[in-house]
Design an enzyme around this catalytic site. Structure first.
Site: not given
Ligand code: SRM
Ligand code: SF4
Length: 563
Positions: A474, A205, A72, A141, A203, A435, A478, A429
């Site tokens: 889930c 943000k 990324r 991030r 993380k 994922c 995201c 997402c």
């Molecule tokens: Fe996310 C974890 C994809 C934006 C909250 N996110 C993941 C992981 C890395 C799964 C993992 O930890 O094993 C996913 C990878 C999937 C894949 O195969 O690509 C994943 N997140 C994404 C992306 C690619 C979604 C998308 O469809 O675009 C986004 C990439 C962000 C980037 O470019 O940096 C993405 N994730 C977000 C956002 C939205 C945002 O940042 O504006 C959120 C919600 C905002 C927040 O952080 O509160 C988000 N992702 C999470 C979480 C929950 C974190 C938490 O506070 O509990 C996880 C799980 C974790 O971190 O344990 C997670």
């Molecule tokens: Fe994976 Fe859940 Fe984020 Fe979707 S919302 S990309 S299923 S961690």
């Protein structure tokens, strides 16, 4: 606070993120990294995954999982030059398997990279002037910033601040350069003055919004900065703290939270404010329980007055009273628009950010043709990624418009001309097959679900309703689903929680309407609600507002925007 989690041990013992990554990468026996290195890789912008479509078959065949990696980019504000796009395209074609994936945080992921190709992929990225440092992991991030194409001067200023901040908060460790670029290995004793030896608890943000558009979903950021523009000039930013989306099903101590407004700062105070906030979380975030380790929980545990006073103490200034602002929308503006510098900007709808040549579409080839055209004739034009997984072709001289239109028409990149408002706005997402946390399909389900939702709207005379639908596989959220008018949150294969009554500007969270239902039930529920909405809506009321007003569910209170 309890005993530090195992990840804290891994970080602290890693010699500033080096661990044994070099050995892990070089090991030919397995496609995976050592367990500790899997965690450290995240700080380098990479992620170890396995292809979940073949997981069971490989288990039965007694094979190790089909390990793959994504990388990324760190891409503050989401801006690439045409040449950088070409480099990412090349990286994806040579090393990846799912094209380019533009993310909901304004950057790019390349999925499906074999371990043996990871270093070459990162080197290819670096050769174009980009890096992947801290794109994942417990650090600051990707800094997101509004993409409003109409205010070119202010956009440029805010983008500059986003870039400077991203650099300032980046780890100082040379581990990334040693691991990926072959810089001579050192013992890892260089200082890490801001983040510390154990980095962040989780993380962190930061995002910059420019009203009237809330395209970055500023209320979802740990630190949200809302630009206040007075007489066409950037006066400063209102400051929001403590936003975050992630939650776990059935665990009430985890919850999404909207950021809280605490005051106003001038542009020259952005770095100090951000450092103060980040270091508060570094020092006070929960390092024992990763489910309770985001800044939003520190804000709630300590209380907003304490957080504000501590920010002021660390930053060395007092926050001014917040200034009035108003958001009117948050989706992207598609089609051509002229900026205030006379250049043209084209907003392209790219469903779920997937730029792929998949037999049905040739969007990757199309984007490559556009980038090549710009690289030759307008190298200072930009490709700007949006937080809604779309892209702008920005800063285009008028004479190139016709050529770009021809390319978008040929490669199915002109959806902005044909899609309904629903089709233009849905965010999903990634989820399966990459994922590891996905409980249900998301992106891959959309080609089936969206036409059915549109069919329901059409039946009820709501063809052009700008419904704001977000789907996450889930509860991590995201796609920032808790801020959507309609959200579907994966619970199990084929089953989702249906959430309703967020507002279309991202200022009110939604609430659960039905739990654990399948697609037919989702469509039945929404059908019934659309009937009521068509008959009972007041004026131009949006669907989310209708659900809130008529108590379909009781959403949490809307955030005040005007003090
Ligand atoms: Fe996310 C974890 C994809 C934006 C909250 N996110 C993941 C992981 C890395 C799964 C993992 O930890 O094993 C996913 C990878 C999937 C894949 O195969 O690509 C994943 N997140 C994404 C992306 C690619 C979604 C998308 O469809 O675009 C986004 C990439 C962000 C980037 O470019 O940096 C993405 N994730 C977000 C956002 C939205 C945002 O940042 O504006 C959120 C919600 C905002 C927040 O952080 O509160 C988000 N992702 C999470 C979480 C929950 C974190 C938490 O506070 O509990 C996880 C799980 C974790 O971190 O344990 C997670
Ligand atoms: Fe994976 Fe859940 Fe984020 Fe979707 S919302 S990309 S299923 S961690």
């Amino acid at each position: 606070m309890g005993k530090p989690s195992d990840i804290e041990r891994i970080k602290s013992a890693s010699r500033h993120l080096r661990g044994t990554l070099l050995e892990s990468l070089a090991n030919p026996i397995t496609g995976a990294l050592r367990v500790d290195d899997v965690q450290l890789l995240k700080f380098h912008g990479g992620y170890q995954q396995d292809d979940r479509d073949v997981r069971e078959a490989r288990r039965v065949a007694k094979l190790e999982p089909a390990y793959i990696f994504f990388v990324r980019l760190r891409l503050p504000g989401g801006v690439l030059t045409p040449r950088q796009w070409l480099a990412m395209d090349d990286t994806a074609r040579r090393f990846g398997t799912h094209g380019i994936r533009m993310t909901s945080r304004q950057t790019i992921q390349v999925h499906g990279i074999d371990k043996r190709n990871l270093r070459a992929a990162v080197q290819n990225i670096h050769a174009s002037g980009l890096d992947t440092i801290a794109a994942c992991g417990d650090d600051n991030r990707n800094v997101v910033a509004a993409v409003n194409p109409l205010l070119s001067a202010v956009h440029a200023q805010i983008h500059e601040q986003a870039q400077a901040l991203s650099l300032h908060l980046r780890p100082q460790s040379r581990a990334w350069f040693e691991t990926w670029l072959g810089e001579p290995a050192t013992d890892g004793s260089e200082p890490e003055p801001l983040l510390g030896d154990a980095y962040m608890p989780r993380k962190f943000k930061i995002g910059f919004a420019v009203p009237p558009e809330n395209d970055i979903d500023v209320y979802s950021q740990d630190v949200g900065l809302v630009a206040i523009i007075e007489d066409g000039q950037l006066a400063g930013y209102n400051v929001l703290v403590g936003g975050g989306m992630g939650a776990s099903h059935g665990d009430a101590k985890t919850y999404p939270r909207m950021a809280s407004l605490i005051g106003f700062i001038t542009p020259d105070q952005v770095t100090a404010l951000s450092v103060a906030t980040l270091t508060i979380q570094r020092d006070h975030g929960d390092r024992s329980d990763r489910k309770h380790a985001r800044f939003k929980y520190t804000v709630d545990d300590k209380g907003l007055p304490w957080i504000k006073a501590e920010i002021e103490r660390r930053a060395g200034f007092t926050l001014q009273r917040q200034r009035p602002f108003r958001f009117t929308q948050r989706g992207d503006r598609f089609g051509w628009r002229e900026g205030d510098d006379g250049r043209w900007h084209l907003g392209l709808r790219i469903p779920f950010g997937r730029v792929h040549d998949d037999g049905k579409t040739t969007r990757q080839a199309g984007m490559r043709e556009i980038a090549a055209l710009l690289a030759e004739h307008a190298p200072d034009a930009q490709i700007r990624l949006t937080p809604n997984q779309n892209a702008f072709i920005a800063g285009v001289p008028g004479e190139l418009r016709a050529a770009i239109d021809a390319i978008t028409a040929k490669h199915d990149l002109d959806l902005y001309r044909s899609e309904t408002p629903l089709g233009l706005n849905v965010i999903a997402c990634v989820a399966f097959p990459t994922c590891g946390l996905a409980m249900a399909e998301s992106e891959r389900w959309m080609p089936h679900l969206v036409p059915k939702l549109q069919g329901l709207l059409d039946q009820h005379g709501l063809h052009d309703e700008p419904l704001d639908v977000r789907v996450s596989g889930c509860p991590n959220g995201c796609s920032r689903p808790y801020l959507a008018e309609i959200a579907l949150i994966g619970k199990a294969p084929g089953r989702y929680n249906l959430m309703l009554a967020g507002d279309h500007r991202g200022q009110r969270m939604n609430a659960v309407y039905r739990e654990n239902i399948d697609e037919p039930a989702i469509l039945t529920e929404l059908d019934a609600l659309f009937v009521r909405f068509a008959a009972e809506r007041e004026g131009g009321e949006h669907f989310g507002d209708f659900c809130a007003r008529t108590n379909v569910v009781t959403p949490p209170a809307e955030r005040e925007v005007t003090p």
